[in-house]
Design an enzyme around this catalytic site. Structure first.
Site, PDB file in Angstrom:
ATOM      1  CE1 TYR A 124      35.624  87.100  38.614  1.00 26.28           C
ATOM      2  CE2 TYR A 124      34.947  85.758  40.469  1.00 26.28           C
ATOM      3  CZ  TYR A 124      34.753  86.204  39.186  1.00 26.28           C
ATOM      4  OH  TYR A 124      33.676  85.762  38.465  1.00 26.28           O
ATOM      5  CE  LYS A 171      36.644  89.240  23.237  1.00 25.45           C
ATOM      6  NZ  LYS A 171      35.667  88.661  22.292  1.00 25.45           N
ATOM      7  CG  ASP A 204      33.907  85.827  21.795  1.00 23.62           C
ATOM      8  OD1 ASP A 204      35.022  85.300  21.944  1.00 23.62           O
ATOM      9  OD2 ASP A 204      33.733  86.849  21.122  1.00 23.62           O
ATOM     10  CG  ASP A 228      32.479  82.644  38.534  1.00 24.96           C
ATOM     11  OD1 ASP A 228      31.798  81.628  38.780  1.00 24.96           O
ATOM     12  OD2 ASP A 228      32.354  83.700  39.165  1.00 24.96           O
ATOM     13  CG  ASP A 232      27.756  78.613  37.288  1.00 30.24           C
ATOM     14  OD1 ASP A 232      28.646  78.007  37.918  1.00 30.24           O
ATOM     15  OD2 ASP A 232      26.871  79.278  37.845  1.00 30.24           O
TER      16      ASP A 232
END
Ligand code: NAD
Length: 332
Positions: A124, A171, A204, A228, A232
């Site tokens: 970002y 990750k 994941d 982010d 959600d």
């Protein structure tokens, strides 16, 4: 004592849910002075920019803002007001508590986790360019400073709230250097908090484990992009975006806002669920040290949900935004 707070109504359903939150806050009996400032699409016509300097000045002065969602056009157009606010005010920590609520039909019960997301860097950073036509480079920045700072925030928060465990989500098997650095910083900070269990999970696998059983997690600590997406995902465990509160916190200012966006599909129709922003204002009350008032707001929201008579459309009811705000305020 009076608290001066910058109030940013925002776009779409923003002004409706912000008015509802102000109504409920007025029922706490605490004295608020609201400094209303326009940001988002609403500010472009008036000021030629979605984030006028006066908005930043107001938040810097008051150190506190309650904000409705602002719209960001996909591709092209102006930068996200949220990304800009977070960067310019250095609101480095995004805090999103995810608690099961009474009366909500959900596949998940007893969810009680907190998502702590680094807010200022990662993919970002806005560093994108065309290398040659047809090839675009988007740069992921991870620094020791920001990773250490967010890890300290998460561990301090866990200690203050009596939380037992922090799981860093990464990750690093693929992004060995960037996510590797993030993990190194989390491990170093974790050693300073021996009473808090620390572990790590690949992003994941984290998503799969969360969907199978979110009650296995306590505090999740993530870089910006994973945070982010995962926040959600977690909002879905408790009945969706209409119920998920949030805060963006820095050393010098804090902005309280719901996880949801401006919901243009239902804007201006008195259909928005204001509970996410009302619960975000309870987080603001916590931040102000007004713990008793914060608990009263949460209890009133829970009562309305439990009673099941004044529910918004996204929770299967027919009550309007203003009606829900009144129902909550009247239970204060
Ligand atoms: P959204 O959250 O606005 O909407 C997703 C879906 O959830 C829609 O169907 C919407 O009607 C519903 N929804 C959202 N909030 C609701 C509420 N309070 N009550 C009832 N239903 C609700 O997400 P989107 O459609 O991806 O984004 C719309 C705009 O919002 C975009 O311009 C995006 O950039 C912006 N956005 C802003 C913020 C923010 O300011 N914090 C956050 C996310 C998205």
């Amino acid at each position: 004592m009076s608290h001066t707070v910058t109030l940013i109504p925002g776009d779409g359903i923003g002004p409706e849910v912000v008015a509802a939150a102000v109504r409920v806050l007025s029922a706490t009996g605490i004295d608020f002075e609201w400094e209303t400032e326009t940001a988002g699409m609403a500010a472009i016509g008036e000021h030629g920019t979605p984030l006028p300097t006066r908005v930043l000045d107001s938040v810097r002065r008051n150190k506190l803002a309650l904000k409705g969602p602002t719209e960001t056009p996909v591709a092209g157009g102006h930068r996200s007001v949220n990304v800009d606010l977070r960067k310019k005010l250095d609101l480095y920590a995004s805090l999103r508590p995810v608690h099961s609520l009474p009366g909500i039909k959900s596949r998940y019960a007893d969810v009680d986790l907190v998502v702590v997301r680094e807010n200022t860097e990662d993919l970002y950073s806005g560093l994108e360019h065309v290398v040659v036509p047809g090839v675009v480079e988007s740069i992921k920045i991870i620094t020791e400073r920001a990773s250490t700072r967010i890890a300290l925030f998460a561990f301090d928060y866990a200690r203050a709230q009596g939380r037992k465990r922090i799981t860093a989500v990464h990750k690093a098997n693929i992004m060995k250097l960037s996510d590797g650095l993030f993990l190194d910083c989390c491990r170093v900070v974790g050693k300073q908090y021996p009473e808090i269990q620390y572990d790590e999970i690949i992003v994941d696998n984290a998503c799969m484990q969360l969907v199978l059983d979110p009650t296995r997690f306590d505090v999740l600590l993530l870089e910006n992009l994973y945070g982010d997406i995962v926040s959600d995902l977690c909002a879905g465990f408790i009945g969706g975006l209409g119920l998920a509160p949030g805060a963006n916190i820095g050393e010098d200012a804090a902005i309280f806002e719901a996880v949801h966006g401006s919901a243009p599909d239902i804007a201006g129709k008195n259909l928005a669920n204001p509970m996410a922003l009302i619960l975000s204002s309870a987080l603001m009350l916590d931040h102000l040290g007004e713990r008793a008032a914060a608990e009263r707001v949460r209890a009133a929201v829970h009562e309305v949900l439990r009673a099941g008579k004044k529910l918004p459309r996204d929770l299967g009811g027919t009550a309007g935004t203003t009606e829900i705000a009144e129902a909550i305020a009247s239970r204060m």
